[in-house]
Design a protein around this motif. Structure first.
Motif, PDB file in Angstrom:
ATOM      1  N   PHE A 130       9.284  -3.157   7.571  1.00  0.00           N
ATOM      2  CA  PHE A 130       7.948  -2.566   7.819  1.00  0.00           C
ATOM      3  C   PHE A 130       7.419  -2.834   8.951  1.00  0.00           C
ATOM      4  O   PHE A 130       7.702  -3.993   9.852  1.00  0.00           O
ATOM      5  CB  PHE A 130       7.095  -3.140   6.649  1.00  0.00           C
ATOM      6  CG  PHE A 130       5.894  -2.859   6.589  1.00  0.00           C
ATOM      7  CD1 PHE A 130       5.285  -1.855   5.688  1.00  0.00           C
ATOM      8  CD2 PHE A 130       4.752  -3.574   7.483  1.00  0.00           C
ATOM      9  CE1 PHE A 130       4.115  -1.202   5.738  1.00  0.00           C
ATOM     10  CE2 PHE A 130       3.396  -3.085   7.462  1.00  0.00           C
ATOM     11  CZ  PHE A 130       2.987  -1.946   6.727  1.00  0.00           C
ATOM     12  N   ARG A 142       0.867   1.098   6.298  1.00  0.00           N
ATOM     13  CA  ARG A 142       0.160   0.466   5.082  1.00  0.00           C
ATOM     14  C   ARG A 142       0.812   0.052   3.975  1.00  0.00           C
ATOM     15  O   ARG A 142       1.688   0.964   3.551  1.00  0.00           O
ATOM     16  CB  ARG A 142      -1.223   1.322   5.029  1.00  0.00           C
ATOM     17  CG  ARG A 142      -1.752   1.784   6.080  1.00  0.00           C
ATOM     18  CD  ARG A 142      -3.261   2.586   5.985  1.00  0.00           C
ATOM     19  NE  ARG A 142      -2.940   3.896   5.196  1.00  0.00           N
ATOM     20  CZ  ARG A 142      -2.346   4.931   5.540  1.00  0.00           C
ATOM     21  NH1 ARG A 142      -2.623   4.902   6.825  1.00  0.00           N
ATOM     22  NH2 ARG A 142      -2.588   5.844   5.021  1.00  0.00           N
ATOM     23  N   LYS A 143       0.454  -0.977   3.117  1.00  0.00           N
ATOM     24  CA  LYS A 143       1.144  -1.367   2.252  1.00  0.00           C
ATOM     25  C   LYS A 143       0.683  -0.343   1.140  1.00  0.00           C
ATOM     26  O   LYS A 143       1.685  -0.230  -0.134  1.00  0.00           O
ATOM     27  CB  LYS A 143       0.624  -2.767   1.815  1.00  0.00           C
ATOM     28  CG  LYS A 143       1.579  -3.474   0.648  1.00  0.00           C
ATOM     29  CD  LYS A 143       1.064  -4.723   0.129  1.00  0.00           C
ATOM     30  CE  LYS A 143       1.832  -5.507  -0.757  1.00  0.00           C
ATOM     31  NZ  LYS A 143       1.337  -6.713  -1.169  1.00  0.00           N
ATOM     32  N   ASP A 164       5.205  -0.143  -0.477  1.00  0.00           N
ATOM     33  CA  ASP A 164       5.324  -1.548  -0.850  1.00  0.00           C
ATOM     34  C   ASP A 164       6.673  -1.932  -0.866  1.00  0.00           C
ATOM     35  O   ASP A 164       7.491  -1.692  -1.657  1.00  0.00           O
ATOM     36  CB  ASP A 164       4.300  -1.900  -2.053  1.00  0.00           C
ATOM     37  CG  ASP A 164       4.330  -3.375  -2.502  1.00  0.00           C
ATOM     38  OD1 ASP A 164       4.939  -4.392  -1.808  1.00  0.00           O
ATOM     39  OD2 ASP A 164       3.439  -3.915  -3.645  1.00  0.00           O
ATOM     40  N   LEU A 165       7.168  -2.749  -0.084  1.00  0.00           N
ATOM     41  CA  LEU A 165       8.409  -3.335  -0.129  1.00  0.00           C
ATOM     42  C   LEU A 165       8.522  -4.696  -0.772  1.00  0.00           C
ATOM     43  O   LEU A 165       9.856  -5.298  -0.429  1.00  0.00           O
ATOM     44  CB  LEU A 165       9.097  -3.299   1.447  1.00  0.00           C
ATOM     45  CG  LEU A 165       8.931  -2.177   2.134  1.00  0.00           C
ATOM     46  CD1 LEU A 165       9.484  -2.045   3.484  1.00  0.00           C
ATOM     47  CD2 LEU A 165       9.945  -0.988   1.248  1.00  0.00           C
ATOM     48  N   THR A 166       7.650  -5.167  -1.435  1.00  0.00           N
ATOM     49  CA  THR A 166       7.886  -6.622  -2.058  1.00  0.00           C
ATOM     50  C   THR A 166       9.153  -6.644  -2.705  1.00  0.00           C
ATOM     51  O   THR A 166       9.371  -5.842  -3.829  1.00  0.00           O
ATOM     52  CB  THR A 166       6.640  -6.736  -3.010  1.00  0.00           C
ATOM     53  OG1 THR A 166       5.533  -6.696  -2.237  1.00  0.00           O
ATOM     54  CG2 THR A 166       6.978  -8.095  -3.562  1.00  0.00           C
ATOM     55  N   ASN A 209      11.503   6.114  -1.813  1.00  0.00           N
ATOM     56  CA  ASN A 209      11.482   4.486  -1.928  1.00  0.00           C
ATOM     57  C   ASN A 209      12.240   4.185  -2.883  1.00  0.00           C
ATOM     58  O   ASN A 209      12.162   4.311  -4.106  1.00  0.00           O
ATOM     59  CB  ASN A 209       9.805   3.995  -2.400  1.00  0.00           C
ATOM     60  CG  ASN A 209       9.827   2.698  -2.333  1.00  0.00           C
ATOM     61  OD1 ASN A 209      10.955   1.837  -2.460  1.00  0.00           O
ATOM     62  ND2 ASN A 209       8.698   2.061  -2.850  1.00  0.00           N
ATOM     63  N   ARG A 215      10.457  -6.496   4.911  1.00  0.00           N
ATOM     64  CA  ARG A 215       9.496  -6.107   3.504  1.00  0.00           C
ATOM     65  C   ARG A 215       8.251  -5.957   3.849  1.00  0.00           C
ATOM     66  O   ARG A 215       7.815  -4.733   3.964  1.00  0.00           O
ATOM     67  CB  ARG A 215       9.810  -7.405   2.633  1.00  0.00           C
ATOM     68  CG  ARG A 215      11.284  -7.383   2.158  1.00  0.00           C
ATOM     69  CD  ARG A 215      11.636  -8.557   1.411  1.00  0.00           C
ATOM     70  NE  ARG A 215      13.145  -8.798   1.040  1.00  0.00           N
ATOM     71  CZ  ARG A 215      13.587  -9.567   1.976  1.00  0.00           C
ATOM     72  NH1 ARG A 215      13.109 -10.286   2.654  1.00  0.00           N
ATOM     73  NH2 ARG A 215      14.995  -9.647   1.763  1.00  0.00           N
ATOM     74  N   ASN A 216       7.219  -6.689   3.919  1.00  0.00           N
ATOM     75  CA  ASN A 216       5.845  -6.458   4.358  1.00  0.00           C
ATOM     76  C   ASN A 216       5.379  -7.327   5.373  1.00  0.00           C
ATOM     77  O   ASN A 216       6.117  -8.152   6.276  1.00  0.00           O
ATOM     78  CB  ASN A 216       5.052  -6.964   3.169  1.00  0.00           C
ATOM     79  CG  ASN A 216       5.293  -5.652   2.080  1.00  0.00           C
ATOM     80  OD1 ASN A 216       5.262  -4.729   2.073  1.00  0.00           O
ATOM     81  ND2 ASN A 216       5.422  -6.218   0.722  1.00  0.00           N
ATOM     82  N   TYR A 217       4.198  -7.333   5.748  1.00  0.00           N
ATOM     83  CA  TYR A 217       3.563  -7.862   7.152  1.00  0.00           C
ATOM     84  C   TYR A 217       2.500  -8.879   6.843  1.00  0.00           C
ATOM     85  O   TYR A 217       1.341  -8.027   6.212  1.00  0.00           O
ATOM     86  CB  TYR A 217       3.397  -6.693   7.673  1.00  0.00           C
ATOM     87  CG  TYR A 217       2.676  -7.163   9.263  1.00  0.00           C
ATOM     88  CD1 TYR A 217       3.180  -8.098  10.320  1.00  0.00           C
ATOM     89  CD2 TYR A 217       1.673  -6.373   9.853  1.00  0.00           C
ATOM     90  CE1 TYR A 217       2.590  -8.481  11.304  1.00  0.00           C
ATOM     91  CE2 TYR A 217       1.116  -6.727  11.239  1.00  0.00           C
ATOM     92  CZ  TYR A 217       1.550  -7.622  11.876  1.00  0.00           C
ATOM     93  OH  TYR A 217       1.069  -8.080  13.106  1.00  0.00           O
ATOM     94  N   ARG A 218       2.383  -9.923   7.136  1.00  0.00           N
ATOM     95  CA  ARG A 218       1.425 -10.926   7.102  1.00  0.00           C
ATOM     96  C   ARG A 218       0.830 -10.763   8.369  1.00  0.00           C
ATOM     97  O   ARG A 218       1.203 -11.805   9.316  1.00  0.00           O
ATOM     98  CB  ARG A 218       1.582 -12.070   6.568  1.00  0.00           C
ATOM     99  CG  ARG A 218       2.144 -12.388   5.335  1.00  0.00           C
ATOM    100  CD  ARG A 218       2.263 -13.836   4.674  1.00  0.00           C
ATOM    101  NE  ARG A 218       2.709 -14.096   3.327  1.00  0.00           N
ATOM    102  CZ  ARG A 218       3.769 -14.462   3.098  1.00  0.00           C
ATOM    103  NH1 ARG A 218       4.645 -14.846   4.016  1.00  0.00           N
ATOM    104  NH2 ARG A 218       4.098 -14.802   1.873  1.00  0.00           N
ATOM    105  N   LEU A 270       9.002 -13.071   2.009  1.00  0.00           N
ATOM    106  CA  LEU A 270       8.203 -12.312   3.138  1.00  0.00           C
ATOM    107  C   LEU A 270       8.202 -13.556   4.426  1.00  0.00           C
ATOM    108  O   LEU A 270       7.430 -14.387   4.752  1.00  0.00           O
ATOM    109  CB  LEU A 270       6.936 -12.271   2.984  1.00  0.00           C
ATOM    110  CG  LEU A 270       6.535 -11.301   1.949  1.00  0.00           C
ATOM    111  CD1 LEU A 270       5.135 -10.875   1.725  1.00  0.00           C
ATOM    112  CD2 LEU A 270       7.338  -9.651   2.494  1.00  0.00           C
TER     113      LEU A 270
END
Length: 493
Positions: free
Chosen positions: A34, A57-58, A62-64, A90, A325-328, A353
């Motif tokens: 991501f 954008r999530k 959503d790659l969780t 996806n 996967r996702n972004y914090r 993550l």
């Protein structure tokens, strides 16, 4: 003038391309990373500049929990009436969708789902009608196929039943369909043989988009499967385009094996470019194979840029870096001269993550160096293929530097040395292996060597590529500072 393949180096597979005015746009697969679907712009089809991503954008993706080789598969980009569309899959949730934008440099829409199964979707516009093509499975015949339906482009709803169009030429995994109309014929393209050494491109044509179709007499139209000992292999899955000068091109994926006689590849599937010619209503993709060098048409203003060295100053947060996967965003502070990471408990060994900012490895021969000042339990550089295949050179909160190799179910700390404060980490890559070193307090220590083949798709499995990641792991949320990043190519090709 000549150009060299790949034109996009590193893990940029499944390319799709479109033209808008005097510019060209390309997208590629991104899988578990991501932001998703890197987006490139070009004015000459040879030099490409990344201008962003389509899915940022999530709410779009959503790659969780996504595993390696899950996530975003095989996008297609098309422009119609001034609007750009990007359609993809996806694969983690097995859903096809598209997004759109009226500003190619801006944000893309929320996803619109299409109720047709399969992967590798594509769009075809004709008049006021829009058709959705993907691969699929014909349950009556008990085999794979290319299938199509008409959709409402405003809603994604189907306006017709899904109908099988073509069953390929007999190769396994009938994939990567694109439909075109040139002159009086519809041309239907696919890729078969698996995205490995037997990969190939085939196509058929018909006076009707629904068939029946006539096969190209020289199928496969493109394959390197019989070029034993040639570095460029796995040629397939691509897209066709006419440029503003009237020249025709085919962009496609291929990979570079590490040696003529060692069939391993770890940089991932890359994007290559083949010139196209026409005869008697059929198009020819080069000489039927993909090569490392080609002559350009007589356009001396085109000069391929081959300097791919990177630093913090040249890398941009929202274009070049990607995340597992996702972004914090709260875990990353990007600056022109460095990066501060806030460690999280998630490690590189799981589908969580982890705090990791990564770029693609784009050359066999590359010098990778960075200075780390850290209070985290673990912070450093990872040469990362997947959760079970990565080489990590890192500093600990106990005042040590460690080289750890993870190959499948075995993970071993190969060497540990004391460090005093900041440590300069250095990795020298060749086609065959990585050499690791640490410099601290005026002393440089060689940490060890690891083969590239253990990070290759042939050993690790899957079909992604090696990423160079800066990462931090810490249960207390402590930070690590990275400065003096240099990713320097040391090869001509």
């Amino acid at each position: 003038m000549r150009y060299q393949n790949p034109i996009l180096r590193g893990m940029y597979p499944d390319p799709s391309v479109c033209r808008s005015g005097d510019k060209y746009y390309m997208v590629c697969s991104s899988f578990q990373y991501f932001p998703a679907v890197p987006l490139f712009e070009s004015t000459d089809m040879v030099n490409w500049q990344q201008i962003g991503h389509c899915l940022t954008r999530k709410s779009q993706i959503d790659l969780t929990g996504t595993s390696t080789c899950g996530g975003v598969f095989a996008p297609t980009i098309r422009e119609h009436n001034g609007r750009f569309y990007m359609v993809t899959t996806n694969d983690t949730i097995h859903r096809n969708f598209y997004v759109y934008t009226d500003d190619i440099h801006g944000e893309w829409s929320e996803p619109i789902l299409v109720e047709q199964d399969g992967i590798d979707p594509s769009l075809f516009f004709e008049g006021d009608k829009v058709y959705f093509i993907s691969n699929g499975y014909d349950h009556e015949r008990g085999c794979g196929c290319i299938q199509m339906c008409e959709i409402d482009i405003a809603t994604g709803k189907k306006k017709s039943e899904t109908k099988p169009l073509w069953y390929g030429t007999g190769g396994r995994f009938v994939e990567a369909p694109h439909l075109y109309k040139f002159g009086g014929y519809y041309y239907l393209l696919d890729a078969e043989g698996g995205t490995e050494y037997g990969h190939m491109v085939n196509y058929v044509r018909s006076k009707s988009m629904w068939g029946p179709f006539e096969p190209f007499p020289q199928n496969p139209a493109l394959t390197n499967r019989n070029l034993g000992g040639y570095l460029l292999q796995g040629a397939g899955h691509g897209d066709l385009l006419e440029d503003k000068h009237g020249n025709w091109w085919f962009v496609h994926l291929a990979f570079r094996q590490i040696d003529p006689w060692l069939t391993y590849h770890h940089l991932g599937r890359e994007t290559c470019l083949v010139p196209v010619t026409w005869k008697d209503g059929w198009f020819y993709l080069g000489d039927g194979t993909s090569r490392l060098e080609y002559d350009l048409p007589d356009r001396p203003e085109v000069e391929q840029k081959l300097d791919f060295s990177r630093t913090f100053e040249t890398l941009e947060e929202k274009k070049d870096w990607c995340f597992l996967r996702n972004y914090r965003p709260e875990c990353y502070q990007f600056r022109k001269d460095g990066l501060r990471l806030t460690g999280m408990p998630d490690t590189l060994f799981e589908k969580g993550l982890p705090t990791m900012a990564a770029v693609r490895q784009t050359a066999f021969q590359e010098d990778i160096s960075c200075t780390v000042t850290s209070s985290c339990r673990e912070a450093g550089i990872t040469i990362y293929m997947d959760e079970l295949h990565h080489y990590d050179l890192y500093c600990t909160d106990e005042g040590t530097a460690v080289l750890r190799l993870t190959i499948g179910c075995i993970s071993k700390e190969m060497k540990t040395v004391p460090v005093d404060g900041a440590a300069a980490l250095h990795i020298r890559a060749t086609a065959y292996g990585y050499s690791f070193a640490v410099r601290s307090g005026g002393t440089q220590t060689e940490m060890g060597f690891a083969d590239t083949r253990y990070l290759s798709s042939e050993v690790a499995g899957g079909f992604t590529g090696v990423m160079i990641g800066l990462y931090a792991i810490d249960e207390a949320g402590r930070t690590a500072d990275f400065t003096d990043l240099h990713l320097m190519h040391t090869e001509q090709r």
